[in-house]
Design a protein around this motif. Structure first.
Motif, PDB file in Angstrom:
ATOM      1  N   SER A 141       5.231 -26.387 -39.827  1.00  0.00           N
ATOM      2  CA  SER A 141       4.392 -25.536 -40.673  1.00  0.00           C
ATOM      3  C   SER A 141       4.200 -26.111 -42.075  1.00  0.00           C
ATOM      4  O   SER A 141       3.555 -25.493 -42.919  1.00  0.00           O
ATOM      5  N   SER A 142       4.784 -27.278 -42.345  1.00  0.00           N
ATOM      6  CA  SER A 142       4.631 -27.859 -43.695  1.00  0.00           C
ATOM      7  C   SER A 142       4.525 -29.378 -43.598  1.00  0.00           C
ATOM      8  O   SER A 142       5.242 -30.095 -44.288  1.00  0.00           O
ATOM      9  N   VAL A 143       3.654 -29.835 -42.744  1.00  0.00           N
ATOM     10  CA  VAL A 143       3.605 -31.278 -42.469  1.00  0.00           C
ATOM     11  C   VAL A 143       3.190 -32.056 -43.724  1.00  0.00           C
ATOM     12  O   VAL A 143       3.843 -33.030 -44.118  1.00  0.00           O
ATOM     13  N   ARG A 144       2.129 -31.590 -44.377  1.00  0.00           N
ATOM     14  CA  ARG A 144       1.641 -32.356 -45.523  1.00  0.00           C
ATOM     15  C   ARG A 144       2.713 -32.459 -46.617  1.00  0.00           C
ATOM     16  O   ARG A 144       2.986 -33.546 -47.124  1.00  0.00           O
ATOM     17  N   ARG A 145       3.311 -31.326 -46.955  1.00  0.00           N
ATOM     18  CA  ARG A 145       4.333 -31.325 -48.014  1.00  0.00           C
ATOM     19  C   ARG A 145       5.507 -32.223 -47.614  1.00  0.00           C
ATOM     20  O   ARG A 145       6.010 -33.008 -48.406  1.00  0.00           O
ATOM     21  N   THR A 146       5.922 -32.152 -46.362  1.00  0.00           N
ATOM     22  CA  THR A 146       7.070 -32.946 -45.908  1.00  0.00           C
ATOM     23  C   THR A 146       6.741 -34.442 -45.979  1.00  0.00           C
ATOM     24  O   THR A 146       7.552 -35.239 -46.448  1.00  0.00           O
ATOM     25  N   VAL A 147       5.535 -34.807 -45.556  1.00  0.00           N
ATOM     26  CA  VAL A 147       5.169 -36.228 -45.601  1.00  0.00           C
ATOM     27  C   VAL A 147       5.115 -36.693 -47.057  1.00  0.00           C
ATOM     28  O   VAL A 147       5.623 -37.776 -47.400  1.00  0.00           O
ATOM     29  N   GLU A 148       4.565 -35.874 -47.917  1.00  0.00           N
ATOM     30  CA  GLU A 148       4.499 -36.262 -49.346  1.00  0.00           C
ATOM     31  C   GLU A 148       5.901 -36.488 -49.903  1.00  0.00           C
ATOM     32  O   GLU A 148       6.160 -37.474 -50.588  1.00  0.00           O
TER      33      GLU A 148
ATOM     34  N   GLN B  42      -4.357 -27.838 -35.656  1.00  0.00           N
ATOM     35  CA  GLN B  42      -4.617 -28.409 -36.995  1.00  0.00           C
ATOM     36  C   GLN B  42      -3.282 -28.457 -37.741  1.00  0.00           C
ATOM     37  O   GLN B  42      -2.996 -27.589 -38.545  1.00  0.00           O
ATOM     38  N   TYR B  43      -2.504 -29.463 -37.458  1.00  0.00           N
ATOM     39  CA  TYR B  43      -1.159 -29.493 -38.032  1.00  0.00           C
ATOM     40  C   TYR B  43      -1.133 -30.061 -39.448  1.00  0.00           C
ATOM     41  O   TYR B  43      -0.214 -29.786 -40.200  1.00  0.00           O
ATOM     42  N   VAL B  44      -2.107 -30.897 -39.777  1.00  0.00           N
ATOM     43  CA  VAL B  44      -2.056 -31.571 -41.080  1.00  0.00           C
ATOM     44  C   VAL B  44      -3.275 -31.222 -41.912  1.00  0.00           C
ATOM     45  O   VAL B  44      -4.412 -31.425 -41.479  1.00  0.00           O
TER      46      VAL B  44
END
Ligand code: B12
Ligand code: SF4
Length: 505
Positions: free
Chosen positions: A50-57, A494-496
């Motif tokens: 549920s937080s893919v973008r934040r985790t990748v950043e 739409q995961y990201v």
């Protein structure tokens, strides 16, 4: 060199992340086979769905990788493209290597210049990846590294094929679990890990990617190594272990030796999950099932595939599911299910419905079998994964009706039959399976009551997503609920929160 290895966050219907978050076995193996002076971090993005973008950043800021590796299945393609583009925006000089089933079997999906992939590893990756990192580190060319495609200007160059590694000889070093940067793996509340005991298969089921991926072969890790690996997973907190072999029951005597070794090493308080063929399990009968139970096996995923002979012929899965005796050829599925359940194990029933010749009655017969005989249904539709014989067959007959790979998750019907619409088959499966899943709840409760008390509402809500109060009181038909479920499922993909770099291509 600083390396970040990622697996994709996409999950599918039968492994909802509320209850099941299993680590990717490839990434720890790749990390364990690198030269020790590299800094490597692993992130299974299923842990941050549920937080893919934040985790990748955060991962990029923390690890500042020079090289990012992604492990990708076909239904995860679009997510992987977005992840690559996001990382490129955060750190433009990073190089990308991708591997796993989709890049290996459909490399052409990964060569578009707008995507910015630098290396594609084909097939088994442990040694290829080690050699690639060495070459990058030492500034050497890539053309003598077998099993690779590498970017050279606007083109990709292909190096020779790499043979499957000889596991008996110790070619593959143990996995490196210490490299994991995220936590939270679970199987219904119990920490879970994965262990390999062998690789490969010598059968050739038409729907399976394994033969095209690594040839028809079967290699075994030494049992001592497997026991050390299980101990490592246990010492790091695992209370549940999934043996992710392609086909562990190919050598059933060795499987028995493994069970004995687990018991002798005192590692049988762990819950084990394994996938196997019906015929060897049924043939070995009570002796094997009792031994498995003593070793701690709890869930057995059975590749039943189909209970009807004509479908098994289409799936090329008849030989592995039957035995020839005086009465002729007999399907062993029911015997395997019964012997496992008699010894207290739970059966995950792998079935495939919606083959080209299927009629309503054949689908219904399989669903009825699942209803009566399996504990957790794992029913899928024939899905044209790249490189399989079944895909070639479907394509030649013009039966593929959906060419969006992100929907190739196994529970979306993407191929047409001669008698049934794909949507009809999917509806039948969806409608039947939800109730089978609810029926499994008491067994989970007996084993992990706290987990069920905390999560039952969310689990039921997930299983029945699409349901409304109107449908509960009978003011809405199941068809309408099904359409709403499908729309939810589409949105879930739409995961990201980042644009797909190939969306316009
Ligand atoms: C265990 C397994 C599972 C488990 C565990 C998944 C997990 N978290 O790891 C479960 C049961 C949950 C599962 C589920 C699914 N699976 Co599955 N699964 C497997 C299986 C049996 C073994 C995979 C494995 O761990 N092997 C051991 C590791 C070490 O090997 P490996 O993954 O091949 O990795 C090596 C190389 O591929 C390469 N490599 C891999 N990644 C990378 C990355 C980089 C950077 C590099 C360099 C190299 C590299 O190097 C690795 C080491 O040598 C395979 C194969 C089979 N025989 O059926 C299918 C398989 C991978 N699954 C598949 C699919 C489709 C699924 C599902 C969508 C539906 C389904 N059929 O069950 C779901 C989706 C899961 C999800 N995310 O929700 C397909 C993939 C096909 C494709 N083209 O995408 C396979 C091939 C089965 C098939 N149908 O043929 N699966
Ligand atoms: S027996 Fe299992 S691993 Fe082997 S080809 Fe069939 S589905 Fe694939």
């Amino acid at each position: 060199m600083r390396i970040l290895l990622l697996s994709m966050p996409d999950s599918f219907e039968h492994t909802p992340t509320i209850a099941i978050r299993i680590p990717n076995g490839a990434l720890v193996s790749l990390a364990g086979n690198l030269d020790p002076h590299h800094q490597v971090a692993i992130a299974d993005l299923i842990l941050a769905q549920s937080s893919v973008r934040r985790t990748v950043e955060q991962l990029i800021a923390q690890h500042r990788p020079d090289l990012v590796g992604l492990s990708v299945m076909t239904f995860q393609r679009a997510t992987a493209r977005r992840v690559i583009a996001l990382i490129r925006s955060l750190k433009p000089d990073v190089r990308f290597v991708i591997g796993g089933y989709d890049p290996s079997l459909a490399p052409e999906a990964w060569t578009h210049p707008d995507l910015g992939v630098d290396f594609i590893v084909r097939g088994e990756g442990d040694i290829t990846f080690r050699e690639l990192v060495r070459a990058l580190d030492e500034g050497r060319p890539f053309d003598d590294i077998a099993g690779l495609l590498y970017r050279d200007g606007d083109e990709f160059r292909k190096t020779p094929h790499r043979e499957a590694a000889r596991l008996e000889r110790g070619d593959i070093r143990p996995p490196n679990r210490a490299a994991r940067a995220l936590s939270g793996y679970t199987l219904m509340g119990r920490p879970i890990d994965v262990v390999e005991t062998s690789r490969g298969c010598t059968f050739d089921c038409s729907f399976c990617s394994i033969i095209e991926m690594r040839g028809r072969n079967f290699f075994r890790f030494p049992i001592d190594r497997v026991i050390d690996d299980i101990r490592d997973a246990r010492d790091r907190g695992a209370r549940s272990i999934f043996l992710v072999d392609d086909n562990i029951t190919l050598d059933v005597e060795r499987f028995e030796s493994l069970c004995h070794a687990i018991i002798d090493a005192g590692l049988n308080r762990i819950d084990y999950l394994v996938q196997g063929m019906t015929a060897p399990i049924a043939s070995r009968g009570d002796a094997l099932a009792a031994l498995m139970r003593r070793a701690g096996f709890r869930y057995v995923f059975l590749g039943i595939e189909n209970v009807l002979d004509e479908d098994l012929v289409f799936l090329k899965a008849r030989a592995k599911n039957s035995r020839v005796n005086a009465a002729g050829r007999t399907n062993m599925s029911l015997a395997a299910v019964n012997v496992l359940r008699r010894h207290g194990m739970l059966v995950v029933g792998g079935l495939i419905v919606g083959s080209p010749g299927d009629r309503r009655e054949s689908v219904a017969a399989n669903l009825e079998f699942a209803r009566q005989h399996v504990d957790w249904p794992y029913i899928q539709h024939p899905t044209p994964y790249p490189g399989t014989p079944m895909t070639r067959d479907f394509e030649q007959r013009g039966l593929v009706v959906n060419s969006q790979p992100e929907e190739y998750d196994g529970t979306t019907a993407v191929t047409r039959g001669e008698h049934l619409d794909p949507e009809e088959v999917e509806f039948m499966r969806w409608k039947a399976e939800r109730w089978m899943k609810v029926r499994h709840m008491p067994a989970v409760f007996r084993h992990d009551p706290l987990f069920v008390l905390r999560n039952a509402t969310r689990m039921i809500a997930h299983t029945f997503r699409g349901t409304s109060w109107r449908s509960v009181v009978g003011l809405e038909k199941d068809r309408e609920v099904f359409q709403r479920y499908r729309a939810i499922r589409r949105r879930e993909r739409q995961y990201v929160d980042w644009p797909d770099p190939l969306a316009s291509s």
